[in-house]
Design a protein around this motif. Structure first.
Motif, PDB file in Angstrom:
ATOM      1  N   ARG A 136     -35.345  56.452 -72.436  1.00  0.00           N
ATOM      2  CA  ARG A 136     -36.140  57.603 -72.013  1.00  0.00           C
ATOM      3  C   ARG A 136     -36.201  57.699 -70.508  1.00  0.00           C
ATOM      4  O   ARG A 136     -36.056  58.780 -69.927  1.00  0.00           O
ATOM      5  CB  ARG A 136     -37.548  57.482 -72.604  1.00  0.00           C
ATOM      6  N   ARG A 137     -36.385  56.563 -69.823  1.00  0.00           N
ATOM      7  CA  ARG A 137     -36.468  56.602 -68.361  1.00  0.00           C
ATOM      8  C   ARG A 137     -35.164  57.080 -67.738  1.00  0.00           C
ATOM      9  O   ARG A 137     -35.150  57.862 -66.798  1.00  0.00           O
ATOM     10  CB  ARG A 137     -36.832  55.222 -67.811  1.00  0.00           C
ATOM     11  N   MET A 138     -34.043  56.608 -68.293  1.00  0.00           N
ATOM     12  CA  MET A 138     -32.755  57.023 -67.763  1.00  0.00           C
ATOM     13  C   MET A 138     -32.542  58.524 -67.969  1.00  0.00           C
ATOM     14  O   MET A 138     -32.142  59.241 -67.062  1.00  0.00           O
ATOM     15  CB  MET A 138     -31.636  56.232 -68.439  1.00  0.00           C
ATOM     16  N   ILE A 139     -32.794  58.998 -69.189  1.00  0.00           N
ATOM     17  CA  ILE A 139     -32.553  60.403 -69.487  1.00  0.00           C
ATOM     18  C   ILE A 139     -33.524  61.286 -68.719  1.00  0.00           C
ATOM     19  O   ILE A 139     -33.173  62.370 -68.254  1.00  0.00           O
ATOM     20  CB  ILE A 139     -32.642  60.657 -71.006  1.00  0.00           C
ATOM     21  N   GLU A 140     -34.760  60.830 -68.541  1.00  0.00           N
ATOM     22  CA  GLU A 140     -35.710  61.599 -67.746  1.00  0.00           C
ATOM     23  C   GLU A 140     -35.205  61.760 -66.319  1.00  0.00           C
ATOM     24  O   GLU A 140     -35.357  62.810 -65.699  1.00  0.00           O
ATOM     25  CB  GLU A 140     -37.078  60.923 -67.735  1.00  0.00           C
ATOM     26  N   GLN A 141     -34.591  60.707 -65.807  1.00  0.00           N
ATOM     27  CA  GLN A 141     -34.028  60.768 -64.462  1.00  0.00           C
ATOM     28  C   GLN A 141     -32.963  61.857 -64.381  1.00  0.00           C
ATOM     29  O   GLN A 141     -32.923  62.644 -63.439  1.00  0.00           O
ATOM     30  CB  GLN A 141     -33.427  59.416 -64.095  1.00  0.00           C
ATOM     31  N   PHE A 142     -32.112  61.927 -65.395  1.00  0.00           N
ATOM     32  CA  PHE A 142     -31.081  62.955 -65.405  1.00  0.00           C
ATOM     33  C   PHE A 142     -31.702  64.338 -65.569  1.00  0.00           C
ATOM     34  O   PHE A 142     -31.365  65.279 -64.866  1.00  0.00           O
ATOM     35  CB  PHE A 142     -30.099  62.722 -66.556  1.00  0.00           C
ATOM     36  N   ALA A 143     -32.615  64.452 -66.537  1.00  0.00           N
ATOM     37  CA  ALA A 143     -33.201  65.745 -66.860  1.00  0.00           C
ATOM     38  C   ALA A 143     -33.966  66.318 -65.679  1.00  0.00           C
ATOM     39  O   ALA A 143     -34.027  67.534 -65.487  1.00  0.00           O
ATOM     40  CB  ALA A 143     -34.135  65.609 -68.073  1.00  0.00           C
ATOM     41  N   GLY A 144     -34.562  65.448 -64.877  1.00  0.00           N
ATOM     42  CA  GLY A 144     -35.362  65.916 -63.761  1.00  0.00           C
ATOM     43  C   GLY A 144     -34.563  66.393 -62.577  1.00  0.00           C
ATOM     44  O   GLY A 144     -35.075  67.119 -61.726  1.00  0.00           O
ATOM     45  N   ARG A 145     -33.273  66.019 -62.507  1.00  0.00           N
ATOM     46  CA  ARG A 145     -32.514  66.376 -61.314  1.00  0.00           C
ATOM     47  C   ARG A 145     -31.235  67.160 -61.590  1.00  0.00           C
ATOM     48  O   ARG A 145     -30.609  67.665 -60.683  1.00  0.00           O
ATOM     49  CB  ARG A 145     -32.157  65.108 -60.542  1.00  0.00           C
ATOM     50  N   ARG A 146     -30.840  67.270 -62.874  1.00  0.00           N
ATOM     51  CA  ARG A 146     -29.602  67.970 -63.187  1.00  0.00           C
ATOM     52  C   ARG A 146     -29.878  69.319 -63.817  1.00  0.00           C
ATOM     53  O   ARG A 146     -30.621  69.417 -64.789  1.00  0.00           O
ATOM     54  CB  ARG A 146     -28.764  67.152 -64.184  1.00  0.00           C
ATOM     55  N   PRO A 147     -29.288  70.385 -63.287  1.00  0.00           N
ATOM     56  CA  PRO A 147     -29.430  71.684 -63.949  1.00  0.00           C
ATOM     57  C   PRO A 147     -28.707  71.655 -65.280  1.00  0.00           C
ATOM     58  O   PRO A 147     -27.643  71.078 -65.420  1.00  0.00           O
ATOM     59  CB  PRO A 147     -28.739  72.647 -62.973  1.00  0.00           C
ATOM     60  N   ARG A 148     -29.294  72.251 -66.307  1.00  0.00           N
ATOM     61  CA  ARG A 148     -28.647  72.284 -67.610  1.00  0.00           C
ATOM     62  C   ARG A 148     -29.083  73.524 -68.360  1.00  0.00           C
ATOM     63  O   ARG A 148     -30.152  74.075 -68.102  1.00  0.00           O
ATOM     64  CB  ARG A 148     -29.010  71.041 -68.428  1.00  0.00           C
ATOM     65  N   ALA A 149     -28.276  73.973 -69.257  1.00  0.00           N
ATOM     66  CA  ALA A 149     -28.625  75.124 -70.075  1.00  0.00           C
ATOM     67  C   ALA A 149     -29.577  74.675 -71.171  1.00  0.00           C
ATOM     68  O   ALA A 149     -29.221  73.825 -71.991  1.00  0.00           O
ATOM     69  CB  ALA A 149     -27.369  75.733 -70.690  1.00  0.00           C
ATOM     70  N   PRO A 150     -30.808  75.187 -71.190  1.00  0.00           N
ATOM     71  CA  PRO A 150     -31.767  74.748 -72.205  1.00  0.00           C
ATOM     72  C   PRO A 150     -31.344  75.163 -73.606  1.00  0.00           C
ATOM     73  O   PRO A 150     -30.740  76.213 -73.803  1.00  0.00           O
ATOM     74  CB  PRO A 150     -33.062  75.463 -71.782  1.00  0.00           C
ATOM     75  N   ARG A 151     -31.639  74.313 -74.582  1.00  0.00           N
ATOM     76  CA  ARG A 151     -31.340  74.633 -75.967  1.00  0.00           C
ATOM     77  C   ARG A 151     -32.536  75.332 -76.585  1.00  0.00           C
ATOM     78  O   ARG A 151     -33.681  75.018 -76.286  1.00  0.00           O
ATOM     79  CB  ARG A 151     -31.019  73.361 -76.750  1.00  0.00           C
ATOM     80  N   SER A 152     -32.265  76.279 -77.428  1.00  0.00           N
ATOM     81  CA  SER A 152     -33.342  77.025 -78.053  1.00  0.00           C
ATOM     82  C   SER A 152     -34.203  76.114 -78.922  1.00  0.00           C
ATOM     83  O   SER A 152     -33.691  75.268 -79.666  1.00  0.00           O
ATOM     84  CB  SER A 152     -32.769  78.156 -78.907  1.00  0.00           C
ATOM     85  N   ALA A 153     -35.514  76.304 -78.817  1.00  0.00           N
ATOM     86  CA  ALA A 153     -36.447  75.499 -79.606  1.00  0.00           C
ATOM     87  C   ALA A 153     -36.383  75.853 -81.089  1.00  0.00           C
ATOM     88  O   ALA A 153     -36.987  75.163 -81.911  1.00  0.00           O
ATOM     89  CB  ALA A 153     -37.865  75.677 -79.082  1.00  0.00           C
ATOM     90  N   THR A 154     -35.645  76.904 -81.443  1.00  0.00           N
ATOM     91  CA  THR A 154     -35.557  77.287 -82.856  1.00  0.00           C
ATOM     92  C   THR A 154     -34.871  76.201 -83.686  1.00  0.00           C
ATOM     93  O   THR A 154     -35.034  76.167 -84.908  1.00  0.00           O
ATOM     94  CB  THR A 154     -34.780  78.607 -83.024  1.00  0.00           C
ATOM     95  N   VAL A 155     -34.118  75.321 -83.034  1.00  0.00           N
ATOM     96  CA  VAL A 155     -33.468  74.241 -83.791  1.00  0.00           C
ATOM     97  C   VAL A 155     -34.500  73.291 -84.380  1.00  0.00           C
ATOM     98  O   VAL A 155     -34.198  72.522 -85.289  1.00  0.00           O
ATOM     99  CB  VAL A 155     -32.484  73.449 -82.904  1.00  0.00           C
TER     100      VAL A 155
END
Length: 223
Positions: A136-155
């Motif tokens: 979680r800490r590693m992925i949070e680090q990525f998520a906090g600094r990398r732009p990404r296309a959000p996935r729809s919450a409908t999944v």
């Protein structure tokens, strides 16, 4: 059962060291070695390993693209291997891409010998590598600094309220025992919920549940 391993790294000494270490342990057999991503793809199809130790940066074809090809729908081998990425702290950005490509976790190249052996056994057993909090800490680090296309919450629509609560806690790095304590339920019940979450969302393992929790906005960095 013996775990067959393919080692993909462009440094011959790294391959040799990992191979000697793994072959020295009962229940693990190094099936082959690849010096680049293209060789890894070819050898994986031919040798059908259970686990691939995949370096991120390699010539001809990097480890991320090799992972995408191996885990793609056209993969010809009898069963799809679990891929464990080899990385160093200075290429963390690539690790997130590797996880998105379907890798089951990552291992630092300077890990202790017992950590490498443990990692191979964990991934071969179908689990994601490393403690949930570390992932979680590693992925949070990525998520906090990398732009990404959000996935729809409908999944997430197929999840029950309880399963959604469990997914949130997975995303926050909670272990099964911690989730059980948080929700006042038995740990075996948590395992059942986790299994249903992975099944309903079509996820390979817990690491990818964490990624989905971030990508859908269910969990925010530092939440």
């Amino acid at each position: 059962m013996t775990i067959s391993v393919l080692i993909a790294d462009d440094q011959a000494m790294v391959r040799a060291g990992f191979a000697a270490l793994l072959d020295a342990h009962d229940g693990i057999r190094v099936a082959g070695q690849a010096a680049n991503g293209a060789e890894a793809v070819a050898l994986s199809a031919r040798l059908d390993p259970d686990v691939i130790l995949m370096d991120v940066r390699m010539p001809e074809l990097d480890g991320i693209e090799a992972t995408r090809r191996i885990l793609g729908t056209s993969y010809p081998a009898a069963h799809v291997p679990r891929i464990l990425m080899l990385t160093t702290f200075d290429i963390d950005d690539y690790v997130y891409d590797a996880l998105e490509a379907g890798a089951s976790g990552f291992l630092l190249k300077d890990a202790l010998p017992e950590e490498l052996v443990h990692a191979v056994r964990v991934v071969a057993g179908g689990d994601a590598l490393l403690a949930p909090s570390v992932t979680r800490r590693m992925i949070e680090q990525f998520a906090g600094r990398r732009p990404r296309a959000p996935r729809s919450a409908t999944v997430l629509a197929e999840l029950t309220d309880r399963e959604r609560e469990v997914l949130v806690l997975i995303g926050r790095g909670r272990s099964n025992s911690e989730i059980a304590t948080d929700l006042f339920i038995a740990e075996q019940t948590v395992k059942t919920h986790v299994g249903k979450v992975l099944s309903k969302l079509g996820l390979r393992d817990r690491v990818h549940a964490v990624i989905l929790a971030y990508d859908t906005g269910l969990v925010e960095p530092s939440s």
